[in-house]
Motif scaffolding. Structure first.
Motif, mmCIF file in Angstrom:
data_model
loop_
_atom_site.group_PDB
_atom_site.id
_atom_site.type_symbol
_atom_site.label_atom_id
_atom_site.label_comp_id
_atom_site.label_asym_id
_atom_site.label_seq_id
_atom_site.Cartn_x
_atom_site.Cartn_y
_atom_site.Cartn_z
ATOM 1 N N VAL A 7 -11.585 -6.685 29.945
ATOM 2 C CA VAL A 7 -11.949 -6.484 31.342
ATOM 3 C C VAL A 7 -10.826 -5.708 32.020
ATOM 4 N N ILE A 8 -11.161 -4.602 32.646
ATOM 5 C CA ILE A 8 -10.207 -3.880 33.491
ATOM 6 C C ILE A 8 -10.808 -3.840 34.888
ATOM 7 N N ARG A 9 -10.077 -4.383 35.851
ATOM 8 C CA ARG A 9 -10.541 -4.375 37.231
ATOM 9 C C ARG A 9 -9.549 -3.579 38.066
ATOM 10 N N ILE A 10 -10.061 -2.913 39.092
ATOM 11 C CA ILE A 10 -9.282 -1.946 39.858
ATOM 12 C C ILE A 10 -8.944 -2.512 41.229
ATOM 13 N N ALA A 11 -7.688 -2.449 41.586
ATOM 14 C CA ALA A 11 -7.217 -2.994 42.859
ATOM 15 C C ALA A 11 -6.370 -1.957 43.596
ATOM 16 N N ASN A 12 -6.047 -2.272 44.835
ATOM 17 C CA ASN A 12 -5.107 -1.491 45.618
ATOM 18 C C ASN A 12 -4.164 -2.468 46.308
ATOM 19 N N ALA A 13 -3.252 -1.941 47.107
ATOM 20 C CA ALA A 13 -2.180 -2.792 47.625
ATOM 21 C C ALA A 13 -1.786 -2.398 49.042
ATOM 22 N N PRO A 14 -1.289 -3.367 49.824
ATOM 23 C CA PRO A 14 -0.840 -3.064 51.191
ATOM 24 C C PRO A 14 0.202 -1.960 51.269
ATOM 25 N N VAL A 15 1.036 -1.829 50.229
ATOM 26 C CA VAL A 15 2.087 -0.816 50.265
ATOM 27 C C VAL A 15 1.498 0.595 50.333
ATOM 28 N N SER A 16 0.254 0.761 49.864
ATOM 29 C CA SER A 16 -0.392 2.078 49.938
ATOM 30 C C SER A 16 -0.696 2.486 51.376
ATOM 31 N N TYR A 17 -0.632 1.532 52.281
ATOM 32 C CA TYR A 17 -0.898 1.785 53.696
ATOM 33 C C TYR A 17 0.372 1.609 54.537
ATOM 34 N N GLY A 18 1.524 1.507 53.846
ATOM 35 C CA GLY A 18 2.795 1.430 54.541
ATOM 36 C C GLY A 18 3.275 0.043 54.871
ATOM 37 N N VAL A 19 2.586 -0.987 54.364
ATOM 38 C CA VAL A 19 2.954 -2.359 54.706
ATOM 39 C C VAL A 19 3.899 -2.900 53.636
ATOM 40 N N PHE A 20 5.189 -2.736 53.860
ATOM 41 C CA PHE A 20 6.235 -3.283 52.993
ATOM 42 C C PHE A 20 7.557 -3.193 53.739
#
Length: 308
Positions: A7-20
């Motif tokens: 199983v490979i599932r695809i995610a994203n992250a808050p850092v992609s929107y500048g939240v870090f």
């Protein structure tokens, strides 16, 4: 993508929107957890990384938010001062269980893939001044042995909570270069978060390095990077911030990463787990936040040839 038992599932992250931690909230309002979950879901991702602890909520608030947006928790950054003073490491470990509570709550909902607490080193002032690493900054001898022992302690603590950890090699930390990743894998039994963008910054070559470390990789961060920006950033007064603010991380296909070859290799290798698309940015205006949203839609679309 599901094939057999893989199983490979695809995610994203808050850092992609500048939240870090390098964010500039003094210049632009950044999205909160509810907004981020909606954006990431609407862009077609199946999962989301935790971001700052509490951003997505805790307990029932977290699990309800994930359910409403059709998302699962993929992982989340947990940095610890593995190279720091004894007192600093002890304090950080005392707080670790509170952080792990968030992962346990998400795991107890029974997702197809459990979230992986993503251990990482906190780095140091010396490492933050030299993104990309340097031989004289690499830990060796007793210093490295202490570092590895602490990683093993943290790994055991995560497993005690019924979770499987992963370790993120990362710019400006003591596990950044391929040599340092090799040392980590030789000295511990923790799984590896393979981050294609940070590997480029650390002087690695994503395709052969993925093949070499494949048996230990249990988490993927797919990002593209322009190494030319790294060399420019090293001339700045604050090189670490300069790396991010100069947009070393770019949309898939716009940097030095051989995206097609690497994704083909990942699928052909039989990898099973989360693939988290990340593109660390530091928005300085509302327009740049909107640009981040659009680029994450484009990144998801770029992967549809493999992951519908």
């Amino acid at each position: 993508m599901e094939k057999g038992n893989r199983v490979i599932r695809i995610a994203n992250a808050p850092v992609s929107y500048g939240v870090f931690e390098l964010a500039r909230p003094d210049l632009v309002a950044l999205p909160e957890g509810e907004e981020l979950a909606r954006w990431i879901s609407e862009a077609g991702y199946q999962g989301i990384d935790l971001g700052p602890v509490g951003l997505l909520g805790r307990g029932a608030e977290l699990t309800d938010r994930l359910r409403r947006h059709g998302l699962e928790l993929a992982g989340g950054w947990v940095d610890l001062p593995f190279a720091g003073a004894d007192d600093d490491f002890a304090r950080a470990m005392a707080n670790l269980d509170d952080i792990l509570d968030v992962f346990v709550a998400a795991a107890e909902t029974g997702p197809p893939l459990a979230p992986l607490p993503t251990l990482a080193d906190s780095g140091s002032a010396a490492r933050k001044a030299r993104p990309g690493g340097a031989p004289e900054l690499t830990l060796r001898g007793d210093d490295w042995a202490r570092f590895a022992d602490r990683v093993n302690i943290a790994t055991a603590r995560v497993r005690d909570r019924g979770l499987e950890p992963t370790f993120h090699h990362h710019a400006c930390t003591y596990v950044e270069t391929p040599e340092e990743v090799d040392a980590l894998l030789a000295s511990t039994d923790v799984g590896l978060t393979f981050d294609s963008g940070h590997l480029l910054i650390g002087g690695g070559d994503p395709l052969p390095d993925f093949r070499r470390w494949r048996d230990r990789i249990n988490h993927l961060h797919l990002k593209d990077a322009r190494t030319r920006i790294l060399h420019e950033a090293l001339q700045a007064d604050d090189p670490m911030r300069s790396v991010w603010e100069k947009r070393v991380f770019v949309p898939l296909g716009q940097g030095d990463l051989a995206v097609t070859e690497l994704v083909d290799e990942i699928i052909g290798s039989g990898y099973s787990g989360w693939l988290i698309v990340e593109q660390d940015v530091v928005p300085r205006s509302t327009a740049e936040v909107e640009r981040a949203k659009a680029e994450q839609v484009a990144n998801r679309d770029a992967l549809r040839a493999w992951f519908a």
